[in-house]
Every structure is written in structure tokens, then in C-alpha cells.
Enzyme design. Structure first.
Site, short mmCIF file in Angstrom:
data_model
loop_
_atom_site.label_atom_id
_atom_site.label_comp_id
_atom_site.label_asym_id
_atom_site.label_seq_id
_atom_site.Cartn_x
_atom_site.Cartn_y
_atom_site.Cartn_z
N THR A 84 0.85 -1.20 0.00
CA THR A 84 0.00 0.00 0.00
C THR A 84 0.88 1.25 0.00
OG1 THR A 84 -1.75 -1.11 1.19
CG2 THR A 84 -1.61 1.25 1.54
N ARG A 133 -14.35 -7.57 0.09
CA ARG A 133 -13.57 -7.20 1.28
C ARG A 133 -12.97 -5.79 1.13
NH1 ARG A 133 -8.08 -5.55 2.46
NH2 ARG A 133 -7.59 -6.18 4.58
N VAL A 134 -13.13 -5.00 2.17
CA VAL A 134 -12.52 -3.67 2.21
C VAL A 134 -11.64 -3.61 3.45
CG1 VAL A 134 -12.96 -1.19 2.43
CG2 VAL A 134 -14.47 -2.59 1.01
N GLY A 135 -10.43 -3.11 3.28
CA GLY A 135 -9.49 -3.03 4.41
C GLY A 135 -9.54 -1.69 5.11
N ASP A 136 -8.43 -1.35 5.74
CA ASP A 136 -8.38 -0.13 6.55
C ASP A 136 -8.11 1.13 5.73
OD1 ASP A 136 -5.84 -1.31 6.03
OD2 ASP A 136 -4.94 0.16 7.38
N THR A 174 -0.26 1.00 6.97
CA THR A 174 -0.15 -0.11 6.02
C THR A 174 0.04 -1.39 6.80
OG1 THR A 174 1.10 -1.09 4.22
CG2 THR A 174 2.35 0.32 5.71
N GLY A 175 -0.63 -2.45 6.37
CA GLY A 175 -0.50 -3.71 7.10
C GLY A 175 -1.79 -4.50 7.02
N GLY A 209 -5.08 -5.09 7.35
CA GLY A 209 -6.12 -4.07 7.52
C GLY A 209 -7.17 -4.36 8.57
N1 ASP Z 1 -3.82 -2.28 4.75
C1 ASP Z 1 -4.11 -2.79 3.45
C2 ASP Z 1 -5.37 -3.60 3.52
O1 ASP Z 1 -5.57 -4.31 4.48
C3 ASP Z 1 -3.04 -3.66 2.90
C4 ASP Z 1 -1.68 -3.06 2.93
O2 ASP Z 1 -1.41 -2.12 3.68
O3 ASP Z 1 -0.85 -3.50 2.17
O4 ASP Z 1 -6.14 -3.56 2.58
#
Ligand code: ASP
Length: 355
Positions: A221, A249-252, A272-273, A275
């Protein structure tokens, strides 16, 4: 007699108030001037956190990442140096990374379980606490631009999927054919993730759904946080999400408070991580809240949240952040995080690994 005394007393109170105001005024002006004269601006970016190990990286790829990080951060830095807004710097910096296949955002976004690219992004203005976000868009070249458009030209905060795409069209945001997002590398990642998923599910391990991604695929990200010469903070984040994601699916990344947060009183943060954990831990806002209510410095707050609270929940990843004084934090609990920062003296830092 009484009336005269009252009159004289009122004059005395009035003139002492005026004197007090006059005494305060130069101080306020001086303070303001100092703030602007300080030119205390700065910018910090990430290009994702994850299992990024030196031994797995070729020299040429490492150079390519460093060059792109430098190009991105210098884009935002130049805007800030010329007196541009932190919002403009954040958007344009993120555009550079969205347009590069190296990162999991825009061109180079990861694939969903059914081989599509669904992009998420958000942006927040620390001065007004206004924010914009989009989720699951498939044909918007630069999702961060659409997020900013949602913030600036709608009375809402978040649009998703077809509706977001319709809004993009109406606002004249650049659209592309979904095939624009295709890259061989990300397709290979999807295939690898699906192979591993099959093996692990064959072994009846029902927790395996996200494991293939978490263990081996980099996150990627992109995000940016900036402080401009007027003391205004902004942050933004853009992503393709997680390889092999499904069910919409939707992340953070598009969730304000989780993936992105900015408040002039405290700091601007992009995450980032993994989510799901960033959403549950309200990670970006938690850092701001520790500063606002717990009197922590940015560095203390970021360390506690990323090194203690996030792993305690089982999550991993990192953040980049800048506070209202220009202090920067780049905190992560993974093997690496693509990152860079620049301060008002023009000092550039670029990092990838954990050292
Ligand atoms: N945080 C992002 C998600 O979970 C993924 C990422 O940071 O690479 O969608």
C-alpha cells in the site's frame, strides 16, 4: 457621588483591558510570524510494510524502489517548499506511487480472488477534519484523486464500487479500462496465494484464508503525511488491498481513523499492514488520541500502538506520521517498510529494511 465613583471605576476597568489587549497583540503577531518564518514543513511516505528482506531483493529492484520513493517524496516536497498545501502535496506524492507498478496501489494493485483489481483510498484534511474515501473502484486511474473529490465536492465521506465510479465519471476524474491495472507480478502472487490456500484448506486448516498473503506476499500500500508552511496537516492512503481478497472485502485504507487520520492539533497518519487489525484497533486515530488525551509525543504514541497494541491483537504492519511541529515517525513491526521522509532543511531519508 456613587454614580461618579462607578463612572471612574468603569473607565479604569476599560483602560486596563485595552492595555492588556495591546500588550498581548504584539506577542500574538510575533508568535504567528514565528510559525510562518520557521518554515517548519515536512513530508513522510510509505510504500507498504511486510516481509521485505534484503536477501530476497535484487540490487536493481532495490534501486528501482529507492528511486521511485525519492521521486515521490520530492514531488510533495517541492509543492510544500513553494508554499502549496499539505493536501496537494499528499495527493500528488501518492499519484507518483499509484502510477508505478512497484506498489500495490493504482497500476500494480493486487488481484482479488476472481482476478480483478478493486482499489481503496482515503484522504483527510487536518485543518477542517474533512475527509473523503472510496472503496472497491475498478476503473479509476488514481483513487486518491477521487477520494479528494469526494471530500471537496460532495457532502459525504465515503463512496463505494459502482456509485463511486459513477461519481468519478460525473466529476471528470480520469477513468481507465480495468486491464490498465494488470501486472504479471501481481498475477503470479495471486496464483501463489491460491496454490497455498488450496494446500492449507486440503489440510483442513480453516484459518488459512488470510495466511498465504500474510506470510509471503508483501503489502505494498502507499501513503503520505505532510505538514505545510501554514501549519496544516494532511494524510492519504491508497491501495489495492490484499491479494486474493473476496466478498467485496474492504481493508483499513479507506477507513478514516484506521488507515488515514489527520488533525492539526496532533498529527497526520497513514497506515499499512493487515487491515482488519488496523480497523479494529482504530490505529491511526489511536496515535492521535494518545497525543491529544495522553500527552504523548508522536514517537511515543506510534511506538506503543505499533510495537505493543497492534501485535497484542495479532496484527502487523506499520505507519508513517508527522506532527504539527514537523516531527516524523516511521514505525513498523514487520521485516521491512518502504519509506522516506524530508524535512524543511531538505534532508532526505530513504529506508526499506528494519535497521
Ligand atoms: N492495509 C491494506 C489492507 O488491508 C493492505 C496493505 O497495507 O498493504 O487492505
Amino acid at each position: 457621588m456613587k454614580k461618579i465613583a462607578l463612572f471612574l471605576f468603569s473607565i479604569f476597568i476599560f483602560s486596563s483591558c485595552e492595555q492588556k489587549k495591546a500588550a498581548e497583540a504584539p506577542e500574538n503577531t510575533a508568535e504567528k510570524k514565528q510559525k510562518i518564518n520557521e518554515n517548519n514543513f515536512g513530508i513522510v511516505i510509505h510504500g507498504g510494510a511486510g516481509t521485505i528482506l534484503k536477501e530476497n531483493m535484487s540490487d536493481s529492484l532495490e534501486i528501482a524502489y529507492k528511486e521511485k520513493l525519492e521521486e515521490a517524496i520530492k514531488t510533495g516536497y517541492t509543492i510544500l517548499e513553494k508554499g502549496g498545501t499539505s493536501l496537494e502535496a499528499v495527493e500528488k506524492t501518492i499519484n507518483v506511487m499509484e502510477n508505478s507498478p512497484l506498489f500495490n496501489a493504482g497500476k500494480g494493485a493486487v488481484f482479488t480472488n476472481d482476478g480483478k483489481n478493486e482499489l481503496d483510498a482515503s484522504i483527510m484534511d487536518g485543518k477542517t477534519l474533512n475527509a473523503g474515501a472510496v472503496a472497491g473502484v475498478t476503473n479509476v486511474k488514481n483513487p486518491i484523486n477521487l477520494a479528494r473529490e469526494v471530500m471537496a465536492n460532495s457532502e459525504h465521506v465515503m463512496f463505494a464500487r459502482k456509485g463511486a465510479e459513477q461519481f468519478a465519471k460525473e466529476q471528470g476524474i480520469e477513468l481507465v479500462d480495468p486491464s490498465y491495472f494488470y501486472t504479471d507480478n501481481r498475477m503470479k502472487s495471486l496464483k501463489r496465494a491460491q496454490e497455498r490456500e488450496k494446500v492449507e484448506l486440503d489440510h483442513d486448516d480453516q484459518t488459512a484464508f488470510y495466511d498465504p498473503y500474510i506470510k509471503d506476499e508483501k503489502f505494498g500500500t502507499v501513503g503520505c503525511a505532510a505538514l505545510d508552511k501554514n501549519g496544516n496537516l494532511a494524510a492519504g492512503t491508497s491501495t489495492g488491498g490484499m491479494t486474493n481478497k473476496r466478498w467485496g472485502r474492504v481493508g483499513d485504507a479507506p477507513i478514516i481513523g484506521a488507515g488515514t487520520y489527520a488533525n492539526n492539533k496532533t498529527c497526520a497518519v497513514s497506515s499499512t499492514g493487515w487491515g482488519e487489525f488496523f480497523i479494529r484497533g482504530v490505529i491511526a486515530y489511536d496515535i492521535s488520541a494518545m497525543m491529544e488525551y495522553g500527552n504523548k509525543t508522536l514517537q511515543e504514541a506510534a511506538r506503543t500502538v505499533i510495537q505493543d497494541k497492534l501485535p497484542e491483537m495479532g496484527g502487523n504492519g506499520g505507519i508513517i506520521a508527522i506532527d504539527h511541529k514537523g516531527n516524523v515517525a516511521m514505525e513498523f513491526n514487520t521485516a521491512g517498510m518502504y519509506r522516506a521522509s524530508m524535512n524543511s532543511d531538505g534532508e532526505l531519508y530513504i529506508g526499506i529494511y528494519n535497521n
